[in-house]
Enzyme design. Structure first.
Site, PDB file in Angstrom:
ATOM      1  N   HIS A  15       2.953 -12.102  11.505  1.00 36.25           N
ATOM      2  CA  HIS A  15       3.393 -12.537  10.105  1.00 36.25           C
ATOM      3  C   HIS A  15       3.863 -14.020  10.124  1.00 36.25           C
ATOM      4  O   HIS A  15       4.291 -14.683  11.362  1.00 36.25           O
ATOM      5  CB  HIS A  15       4.336 -11.497   9.606  1.00 36.25           C
ATOM      6  CG  HIS A  15       5.626 -11.768  10.060  1.00 36.25           C
ATOM      7  ND1 HIS A  15       6.832 -11.263   9.305  1.00 36.25           N
ATOM      8  CD2 HIS A  15       6.250 -12.290  11.244  1.00 36.25           C
ATOM      9  CE1 HIS A  15       7.803 -11.390   9.893  1.00 36.25           C
ATOM     10  NE2 HIS A  15       7.670 -12.229  10.991  1.00 36.25           N
ATOM     11  N   CYS A  28      10.301 -19.019  11.690  1.00 38.24           N
ATOM     12  CA  CYS A  28       9.537 -17.863  11.252  1.00 38.24           C
ATOM     13  C   CYS A  28       8.546 -18.528  10.200  1.00 38.24           C
ATOM     14  O   CYS A  28       7.469 -17.850   9.734  1.00 38.24           O
ATOM     15  CB  CYS A  28      10.414 -16.817  10.489  1.00 38.24           C
ATOM     16  SG  CYS A  28      11.721 -16.202  11.542  1.00 38.24           S
ATOM     17  N   HIS A  63       3.830 -15.807  14.033  1.00 39.08           N
ATOM     18  CA  HIS A  63       4.236 -15.081  15.275  1.00 39.08           C
ATOM     19  C   HIS A  63       4.229 -13.465  15.118  1.00 39.08           C
ATOM     20  O   HIS A  63       3.490 -12.877  14.142  1.00 39.08           O
ATOM     21  CB  HIS A  63       5.709 -15.720  15.554  1.00 39.08           C
ATOM     22  CG  HIS A  63       6.696 -15.038  14.447  1.00 39.08           C
ATOM     23  ND1 HIS A  63       6.752 -15.876  13.394  1.00 39.08           N
ATOM     24  CD2 HIS A  63       7.852 -14.405  14.373  1.00 39.08           C
ATOM     25  CE1 HIS A  63       7.552 -15.224  12.345  1.00 39.08           C
ATOM     26  NE2 HIS A  63       8.239 -14.437  13.253  1.00 39.08           N
ATOM     27  N   HIS A  84       5.812  -9.435  16.094  1.00 40.71           N
ATOM     28  CA  HIS A  84       6.478  -8.251  16.384  1.00 40.71           C
ATOM     29  C   HIS A  84       6.178  -6.812  16.636  1.00 40.71           C
ATOM     30  O   HIS A  84       4.936  -6.540  16.261  1.00 40.71           O
ATOM     31  CB  HIS A  84       7.419  -8.225  15.037  1.00 40.71           C
ATOM     32  CG  HIS A  84       8.485  -9.281  14.746  1.00 40.71           C
ATOM     33  ND1 HIS A  84       9.619  -9.897  15.534  1.00 40.71           N
ATOM     34  CD2 HIS A  84       8.338  -9.960  13.567  1.00 40.71           C
ATOM     35  CE1 HIS A  84      10.190 -10.859  15.023  1.00 40.71           C
ATOM     36  NE2 HIS A  84       9.308 -11.209  13.854  1.00 40.71           N
ATOM     37  N   ASP A 132      -1.167  -1.738  11.812  1.00 41.40           N
ATOM     38  CA  ASP A 132      -0.918  -2.100  13.323  1.00 41.40           C
ATOM     39  C   ASP A 132      -2.108  -3.111  13.659  1.00 41.40           C
ATOM     40  O   ASP A 132      -3.376  -3.068  13.284  1.00 41.40           O
ATOM     41  CB  ASP A 132      -1.457  -0.775  13.998  1.00 41.40           C
ATOM     42  CG  ASP A 132      -1.021  -0.764  15.559  1.00 41.40           C
ATOM     43  OD1 ASP A 132      -0.196  -1.649  15.811  1.00 41.40           O
ATOM     44  OD2 ASP A 132      -1.958  -0.227  16.220  1.00 41.40           O
ATOM     45  N   HIS A 133      -1.729  -4.006  14.445  1.00 37.59           N
ATOM     46  CA  HIS A 133      -2.680  -4.967  15.101  1.00 37.59           C
ATOM     47  C   HIS A 133      -3.161  -5.922  14.212  1.00 37.59           C
ATOM     48  O   HIS A 133      -4.326  -6.287  14.189  1.00 37.59           O
ATOM     49  CB  HIS A 133      -3.655  -4.185  15.964  1.00 37.59           C
ATOM     50  CG  HIS A 133      -3.129  -3.967  17.327  1.00 37.59           C
ATOM     51  ND1 HIS A 133      -2.261  -3.273  17.639  1.00 37.59           N
ATOM     52  CD2 HIS A 133      -3.117  -4.734  18.687  1.00 37.59           C
ATOM     53  CE1 HIS A 133      -2.009  -3.082  18.850  1.00 37.59           C
ATOM     54  NE2 HIS A 133      -2.503  -4.087  19.581  1.00 37.59           N
ATOM     55  N   GLU A 156      12.576  -4.955  12.932  1.00 35.89           N
ATOM     56  CA  GLU A 156      11.687  -6.094  13.065  1.00 35.89           C
ATOM     57  C   GLU A 156      11.945  -6.190  14.647  1.00 35.89           C
ATOM     58  O   GLU A 156      10.949  -6.686  15.182  1.00 35.89           O
ATOM     59  CB  GLU A 156      12.205  -7.075  12.306  1.00 35.89           C
ATOM     60  CG  GLU A 156      11.095  -8.244  12.310  1.00 35.89           C
ATOM     61  CD  GLU A 156      11.241  -9.392  11.247  1.00 35.89           C
ATOM     62  OE1 GLU A 156      10.595  -9.199  10.096  1.00 35.89           O
ATOM     63  OE2 GLU A 156      12.120 -10.261  11.468  1.00 35.89           O
TER      64      GLU A 156
END
Lengths: 135, 135, 135, 135, 135, 135
Positions: free
Chosen positions: A15, A34, A40, A42, A80-81, A125
């Site tokens: 994100h 950020c 980047h 998480h 996801d991913h 997060e």
């Protein structure tokens, strides 16, 4: 006899925090690293809390297989991913801060969960930063 | 000045989910692998929360040695290394789901804890599935 | 849209439980090993919960860098690698039990945090013993 | 059939890093906050690894109750809720760094453990800093 | 360029420690509560370590989906929600201590894993007790 | 008296697994969701192990502040909140699998660490998947 039942799940995503109404300088000043335009990411950890009466026949508040599948369909398969900014329509016009993500997840689960249950969602997060909705 | 004080404990036990009023097929359909007639088991992790005023003499809400011993006597000595269905009278006529276990534990502790304290119990059946009573 | 935001921090400190109005015998009887006149110590883990509205501009309840710095200044720089009884004025006349420490931390953060936010603090003295204020 | 068996334990202690042959300035420069003359402290977590053959009669390498009691007697009863510098003779002339503590613990356990077993000890001073002996 | 790759999995099972060549008294004396004839149980956590060269085409030592599926088929589908003594043929004549379980798991995985890889398995019976094979 | 000293650190990053010599179909088949062209991400957890003799003057193998700063400069400042594929030159021509990342980290730290020390690095991509170099 009301009991709270919790189920954990997780998803990995990229994100970027960014407000399109702001200048590049303001975005950098407020969101710092950020705001990296290349994103980047998480390992998001999710805790879903469902509150309801114990069913005397089963001894369950809710069948955890049902809850697990609901989280899988509504959250993990969509997030996801993925790149939350680019791949997930929920964040097309919404900054994917942890606060906004947790509200989106709550709304998705709430829409599919039997209204007899209360619902709360916590989202990690990182192991040191996490959010919860509703309060 | 009310503060919540938490103490953790744990016990290892075997159990089986089963409703004696149902057919074998219905038990299998609802409880799946958890209905295995030969039992399976868990490392149960317990978190006991006691709410009360800080005693100005001690700086304690409750002496944790007292709370630790109460949990040991009322829960661990009865449940640890036991088969919940066969060895623990509390579950003679009660399906040992996490929901029912956490209510039983709360009732046992509540009966022995000074009424001036509030009490809440959380029980982890696995690191991903847990329950809490009261809500 | 109110969301709870959590931030973790930690500090390592020595302390001793002692009531100066009691005899040595009574201190020993009530506080046991925690009364050791030469002190013992802990890795304290702190969880700070801030409740507020999501700012629609940032998507934040509070900038976590601001919260992190507040905890650093008000708690960690004062308590980390210190002897709570001897080095920290807050405990000059207050027994540094976990209950009293968590109230002191809450008071310090509350004094500096914008009044629009609600605040709750959890303090782990060990992984098995922890406290929370307010309830 | 050689297997490694691990057992965890923990103790809480105060300590101070200090070299009596150095000036106060040099101690401060090298050990920083850890040199605080009033001590600080930690929740030390210990992992003891014993390597040996599986006994075909018991299926055990070593009875964990025996290992647990050995750790309790040799380490926890001597170190828990103590000031390592003042209360524990092992550190009368030895700086209680994590490195020195782990070697002392290994020596104490090694002296009492059957020579047919190999032994390794890991000591967590904090969740982020830990040591292991032998390498 | 050899690298170690780890994958975690888990299964929940009931078991009982018992040597059929011993009297009930000797079994009770050696195995204590673990000898309970009605079984007890654990959440077993498994860590599988595969050592091999990095494939320059993929950047992988082994595709973790392949390793995950191998663990699922060889271990979890056979052990999860089972009674190790009654339901799992591997323990028909083998006492299901953690030491014996970890060797059985290693043998099952070793038989199916490409011989070019080295293999080590760690098994947590509880968060405080665990074993590793080979040493 | 050789002791192993460990220090943990962490960084959050986006990445994508991709082999530019392969077709889109082959990349998708081998890397699955990890091949998402818009990237995904992780909270990477790093454990650095340094092996050396205890210095009798300090009781340290290595000053952990020095090790912490080395990891910060060589790893975290380069990788944290970055897109490994786009922002980090080390992965310009190297697929950022966990295996390749851990070798790059080892090489960076090895180049700056005193040759008298041995060095090993473990990298968690998720709590369930991790790698270690050298073996």
């Amino acid at each position: 006899m009301k009991v709270s039942v919790y189920r954990k799940a997780h998803f990995n995503a990229a994100h970027r925090l960014h407000n399109p109404n702001w200048s590049a300088e303001q975005n950098k000043r407020i969101f710092g690293l950020c705001n990296n335009p290349n994103y980047h990411g998480h390992n998001y950890e999710l805790e879903v809390k469902v509150i309801g009466e114990i069913d005397p026949e089963t001894g369950y508040v809710i069948d955890l297989k049902v809850l697990k599948n609901l989280i899988e369909e509504e959250v993990c398969q969509r997030f996801d991913h993925q790149n939350l900014n680019l791949d997930v329509p929920d964040f097309k016009n919404l900054n994917p801060t942890a606060e906004n993500i947790v509200v989106v997840i709550w709304q998705r689960l709430r829409a599919k969960l039997d209204p007899k249950f209360d619902l709360q969602v916590r989202l990690y997060e990182t192991p040191r930063n996490y959010v919860e909705y509703p309060v």
